[in-house]
Design an enzyme around this catalytic site. Structure first.
Site, short mmCIF file in Angstrom:
data_model
loop_
_atom_site.label_atom_id
_atom_site.label_comp_id
_atom_site.label_asym_id
_atom_site.label_seq_id
_atom_site.Cartn_x
_atom_site.Cartn_y
_atom_site.Cartn_z
N SER A 173 0.85 -1.19 0.00
CA SER A 173 0.00 0.00 0.00
C SER A 173 0.89 1.25 0.00
CB SER A 173 -0.95 -0.05 1.20
OG SER A 173 -1.93 0.96 1.13
N ASP A 270 -11.69 -0.22 0.75
CA ASP A 270 -11.08 -1.27 -0.07
C ASP A 270 -11.25 -0.96 -1.55
OD1 ASP A 270 -9.85 -4.03 -0.08
OD2 ASP A 270 -11.67 -4.47 -1.22
N HIS A 304 -7.66 -4.78 -1.36
CA HIS A 304 -6.47 -4.09 -0.86
C HIS A 304 -5.94 -4.80 0.39
CE1 HIS A 304 -3.88 -0.60 -0.95
NE2 HIS A 304 -4.08 -0.40 0.35
#
Length: 326
Positions: A173, A270, A304
């Site tokens: 991320s 997400d 994610h």
């Protein structure tokens, strides 16, 4: 979610240090390694050195107002082998993650078992691996801490290869973005870079990732300051940090990219994150291809999150690229 107010930070200094030390002591015991020392602008204020794999340090540094920490995961046999090892800087995501996340949530000890690699997992708050344009919470110079201080400190205190072919960087991320950014800005530092659901394009969709970086850093790290400036950006900084604008800097490097193709439509966080990650990585991959730069990429079902199977595949590739322990 940790807002990093001064009250929370002072408490975090005590609790995270004690928690990390306790975890290390309970999981890994044995004769202590040679003690690490201060240097490169870092003064050790807490530590847990032991005869096992996981080592913990917390530092006082002028680069960061509070005392950031790092977990260092050594390979099996490090204390007796006498070998030197390549290193992986493994960078966490935002939203309350810290130096313990890969250990406590992602089973990094078992994922790296048997691999001849030193894994360095530093604090980064939600600072986007940057020295910010503005901060109302004291110094938050994460880029200086990681590249100017921690990297040379690790190489001075552990048996590493302090060279291009001895270093890889990867992240999830926000950390995936940090890995791509550091690789381009510090061209001679890392021979392998991996972004696991990390954004690779800052300016697409009217700069959505820049706005997200500014908003999250303001709320969670900078006390209302921003990484890139608001309402007007520091355009030079955005350009310097944007992987899409640094494509030539990825020549002669191993590149590994992962993104999810089916985020949870009910989960706004997400969906918003991985939709943008996927689009940005596709844009970046196209630019790499046009420039004739080889890269490995994967689009996987789901949203994610950090995919352990992809990390294991990534480890195989980076160890094939890195200088071998010896």
């Amino acid at each position: 979610m940790d807002q990093h107010t001064s009250r929370t930070l002072s408490r975090r200094r005590l609790l995270t240090g004690a928690a990390a030390a306790g975890v290390a002591a309970s999981l890994f015991s044995g004769a202590p390694a040679q003690a690490a020392g201060d240097g490169f602008g870092l003064r050790i204020v807490d530590r847990n050195e032991n005869g096992g794999r996981l080592q913990y340090y917390r530092f006082a540094t002028d680069a960061i107002e509070w005392d950031p920490a790092v977990n260092i995961l050594l390979p099996d046999g490090y204390h007796t082998s006498g070998k030197r090892y390549p290193i992986l800087f493994l960078l966490h995501g935002g939203g309350g993650a810290d130096f313990r996340t890969f250990h406590l949530q992602d089973n990094i000890v078992n994922l790296t078992a048997g691999r001849e690699l030193i894994v360095v997992m530093p604090d980064a708050s939600t600072g986007w691996y940057s020295n910010p344009v503005s901060t109302l919470a004291g110094p938050r110079n994460w880029e200086t801490f990681h590249i100017g201080q921690l990297l040379p400190w690790v190489e001075a205190n552990f048996r590493t290869f302090a060279e291009y072919d001895g270093r890889a960087v990867a992240g999830f991320s926000m950390g995936g973005f940090g890995a791509l950014k550091y690789t381009a800005k510090y061209y001679g530092h890392f021979c392998s870079v991996s972004a696991h659901s990390g954004p690779a394009s800052l300016r697409r969709d009217f700069g959505l990732v820049v706005h997200w970086a500014n908003a999250t850093s303001a709320a969670l790290d900078l006390g209302g300051g921003t990484v890139y400036g608001a309402p007007l950006w520091d355009e030079a900084r955005v350009s310097a940090d944007n992987p899409m604008q640094r494509v030539p800097s990825y020549h002669n490097k191993r590149i590994f990219l992962v993104a999810g193709t089916s985020p949870d439509p009910v989960n706004w966080f997400d969906s918003a994150n991985e939709t943008q990650v996927l689009a940005g990585q596709r844009e970046f991959r196209a630019a790499l291809g046009q420039a004739g730069i080889p890269h490995e990429w994967h689009e996987r079902p789901g949203g994610h999150y950090f995919r352990h199977d992809m990390f294991l595949r990534d480890l195989d590739g980076m160890l094939a690229r890195l200088r071998r322990a010896g």
